[in-house]
Design a protein around this motif. Sequence first.
Motif, PDB file in Angstrom:
ATOM      1  N   PRO A   1       0.851  -1.222  -0.012  1.00 14.77           N
ATOM      2  CA  PRO A   1      -0.030  -0.135   0.075  1.00 14.77           C
ATOM      3  C   PRO A   1       0.961   1.409   0.014  1.00 14.77           C
ATOM      4  O   PRO A   1       0.251   2.464  -0.619  1.00 14.77           O
ATOM      5  N   GLU A   2       2.233   1.160   0.438  1.00 11.60           N
ATOM      6  CA  GLU A   2       2.948   2.308   0.357  1.00 11.60           C
ATOM      7  C   GLU A   2       3.428   3.052  -0.943  1.00 11.60           C
ATOM      8  O   GLU A   2       3.819   3.968  -1.201  1.00 11.60           O
ATOM      9  N   PHE A   3       3.136   2.194  -1.951  1.00 11.72           N
ATOM     10  CA  PHE A   3       3.954   2.396  -3.275  1.00 11.72           C
ATOM     11  C   PHE A   3       2.812   2.691  -4.145  1.00 11.72           C
ATOM     12  O   PHE A   3       1.811   2.091  -4.065  1.00 11.72           O
ATOM     13  N   GLU A   4       3.128   3.545  -5.125  1.00 14.48           N
ATOM     14  CA  GLU A   4       2.327   3.704  -6.388  1.00 14.48           C
ATOM     15  C   GLU A   4       2.771   2.661  -7.415  1.00 14.48           C
ATOM     16  O   GLU A   4       3.931   2.216  -7.460  1.00 14.48           O
ATOM     17  N   GLU A   5       1.904   1.936  -8.100  1.00 16.80           N
ATOM     18  CA  GLU A   5       2.309   0.786  -9.090  1.00 16.80           C
ATOM     19  C   GLU A   5       3.244   1.154 -10.075  1.00 16.80           C
ATOM     20  O   GLU A   5       3.044   2.256 -10.718  1.00 16.80           O
ATOM     21  N   PHE A   6       4.391   0.565 -10.306  1.00 17.82           N
ATOM     22  CA  PHE A   6       5.310   0.780 -11.251  1.00 17.82           C
ATOM     23  C   PHE A   6       4.781   0.841 -12.718  1.00 17.82           C
ATOM     24  O   PHE A   6       3.988   0.200 -12.990  1.00 17.82           O
ATOM     25  N   LYS A   7       5.163   1.800 -13.320  1.00 16.01           N
ATOM     26  CA  LYS A   7       4.759   2.155 -14.767  1.00 16.01           C
ATOM     27  C   LYS A   7       6.070   2.147 -15.579  1.00 16.01           C
ATOM     28  O   LYS A   7       6.784   3.033 -15.253  1.00 16.01           O
ATOM     29  N   LYS A   8       6.170   1.288 -16.461  1.00 16.06           N
ATOM     30  CA  LYS A   8       7.602   0.966 -17.140  1.00 16.06           C
ATOM     31  C   LYS A   8       8.018   2.327 -17.950  1.00 16.06           C
ATOM     32  O   LYS A   8       9.204   2.949 -17.804  1.00 16.06           O
ATOM     33  N   GLU A   9       6.931   3.040 -18.674  1.00 17.34           N
ATOM     34  CA  GLU A   9       7.315   4.195 -19.467  1.00 17.34           C
ATOM     35  C   GLU A   9       7.689   5.473 -18.566  1.00 17.34           C
ATOM     36  O   GLU A   9       8.232   6.335 -19.135  1.00 17.34           O
TER      37      GLU A   9
ATOM     38  N   ASP B   1      24.070   0.263 -21.153  1.00 16.28           N
ATOM     39  CA  ASP B   1      23.775  -0.931 -20.746  1.00 16.28           C
ATOM     40  C   ASP B   1      23.153  -0.924 -19.364  1.00 16.28           C
ATOM     41  O   ASP B   1      22.963  -1.675 -18.821  1.00 16.28           O
ATOM     42  N   VAL B   2      23.116   0.350 -18.820  1.00 14.73           N
ATOM     43  CA  VAL B   2      22.452   0.489 -17.465  1.00 14.73           C
ATOM     44  C   VAL B   2      21.019   0.822 -17.479  1.00 14.73           C
ATOM     45  O   VAL B   2      20.614   1.741 -17.950  1.00 14.73           O
ATOM     46  N   ILE B   3      20.219  -0.079 -16.773  1.00 13.30           N
ATOM     47  CA  ILE B   3      18.656   0.155 -16.465  1.00 13.30           C
ATOM     48  C   ILE B   3      18.559   0.629 -15.166  1.00 13.30           C
ATOM     49  O   ILE B   3      18.960  -0.314 -14.417  1.00 13.30           O
ATOM     50  N   GLU B   4      17.815   1.593 -14.995  1.00 20.33           N
ATOM     51  CA  GLU B   4      17.388   2.172 -13.786  1.00 20.33           C
ATOM     52  C   GLU B   4      15.974   2.184 -13.487  1.00 20.33           C
ATOM     53  O   GLU B   4      15.532   2.228 -14.299  1.00 20.33           O
ATOM     54  N   MET B   5      15.634   2.213 -12.440  1.00 18.75           N
ATOM     55  CA  MET B   5      14.149   2.243 -11.833  1.00 18.75           C
ATOM     56  C   MET B   5      14.086   3.010 -10.795  1.00 18.75           C
ATOM     57  O   MET B   5      14.836   3.012  -9.917  1.00 18.75           O
ATOM     58  N   MET B   6      12.608   3.706 -10.573  1.00 22.21           N
ATOM     59  CA  MET B   6      12.518   4.415  -9.609  1.00 22.21           C
ATOM     60  C   MET B   6      10.941   4.012  -8.906  1.00 22.21           C
ATOM     61  O   MET B   6      10.199   3.494  -9.459  1.00 22.21           O
TER      62      MET B   6
END
Length: 532
Positions: free
Chosen positions: A499-507, A515-520
């Motif tokens: 519940p603490e998170f907003e659902e991940f949206k790839k775009e 070659d580095v992929i990062e996520m927030m």
Amino acid sequence: MSNIDIENEEIDLLEPELEDGETLSPHDVKFWKTTYETNKETGKARLKSITINKLKLLKVFFLLGFRRLDIDDQSTFIRIENNRVIKRITINQVIDTFFEYLDEKDFWFDDEKSLNLDMIKEKFITSPGSYFKEDKLYRLNLFTKEKIEFNTDTLNEKFLYYKNGFVRITKAGVEFNDYSKLEKYIWESEVLTRNFTFTKYENSYVGQFVNKICQSEAADVGDRIKALKILMGYYMHSFTDCKLMALMLTDSKISEENEANGRTGKSLFCKILGYMLSRNPEKLDVKTFIDISGKNFDPKEKHRYQDVGYETKIVVLNDLKKYFDVDCIYNDVTEGVTVERKNMSPYRVKPKIILTTNKTVKIEGDSSKDRFLEFEFSDYFSKKRTPEMEFKHWFFRDWDADQWAQFDNYMISCVQDYFVADCKLMEPEHINLNARKLKENTAVVFLDFMSDLKIQFNQWYNKAELFSAFIRRYPDYDNQKFKQMHFTGWVKLYTKYMPEFEEFKKERDEKRSDDVIEMMFRKASNVEDEIM
């Protein structure tokens, strides 16, 4: 006066003249001819032959209530009983009913008694195929132009049928009527084998049961009861020219070993609905309510709905297998099911569908989310505390007339709640459904890892480094079967169900540089910036 006309050698087949208001009965129709010959020595008439007039015989069948019913290019034989009640029958049942009619009829024979009932029976027994073949019985409708129309629920009405009359439910109230006011036909399987009476229902067993399965410390119990009663009204309302949805019944508690407990009352809940729509939903010959084993259900098998009949209102897929994909039955929910039986042409029926499972089910995509509602049963009932133990009796089997009346009136109140809500379903408040889904689709060690990570919102995280940190901490996952994409999938589920998170949206929440992929990670509303 003799009934035998020696000169013409046959008996007249004219039907009797009727007075005003009289109707023709099967006993008024003479379907046979007798031919006699005269004994030259005695001068007496002697029976020579019996000829069956097949058109007259068909009229007897018609007056006994038999008809041909055509539905979706399928023809079946039915019998009209008690003016407006229709029963599906077989040719053997036509034969049995006809012979019962022969035994009841006070036949008029010739005055010499040379013709008797056994002779007529012998005529039919000797060559039954000449009189009871399908191609002849298909002509039953020669005697009427009436189109058989069934009484059905409408957008704003629900009908229930009892032994002593029928109930009409609307948003404005509940009416009880005599069957003389019913203008259209109903199936025999819709007529409940009990009488209806108005009574108070506050202490009904089914009401107590609903209250207990809605118990929760994590959600508003009153809202859960309201939502479930509206859903029960939806399933009893057999109107299907609307947005159709399927209810997924599951458990709220799961053991440490990740095994579902079950025995929380899901099957009993489905039977409660069945006993409002069917004479006896536990009998296999009744088609209004169908319970199909989910463990053996194969969505690709063409005969999967072979038990469904034209009059089926609810189909329950009971105890679905783990990882069942609801998308495979999306069209069945929204458009109806195709029924294929051996030696019969396929036909379509539009029942409402319920699914039950001890495990959580993956419901992905906006379309599926819009068509499937999930309801968690509290852990009040279990194998250690069953409804039989709680209520000190078996539901349905041990009820007296007053308990049945309380049951009926409670269930009718659910239909009214549904109409008062303008036929709009409520999303029931969950107990711990998201936590269960996360646990069942990831691993306990992963949840521990994410909890210890102390994620900072709105900062970029290297996906490969997160994955490496995980397998260093849990080397059992350092293998060819568990790859970066599996770990990333778990992370996305984490943002979806925590519940603490907003659902991940790839775009929006993922970027690539060389070659580095990062996520927030982004926070949901009303939470602190840092998860402790």
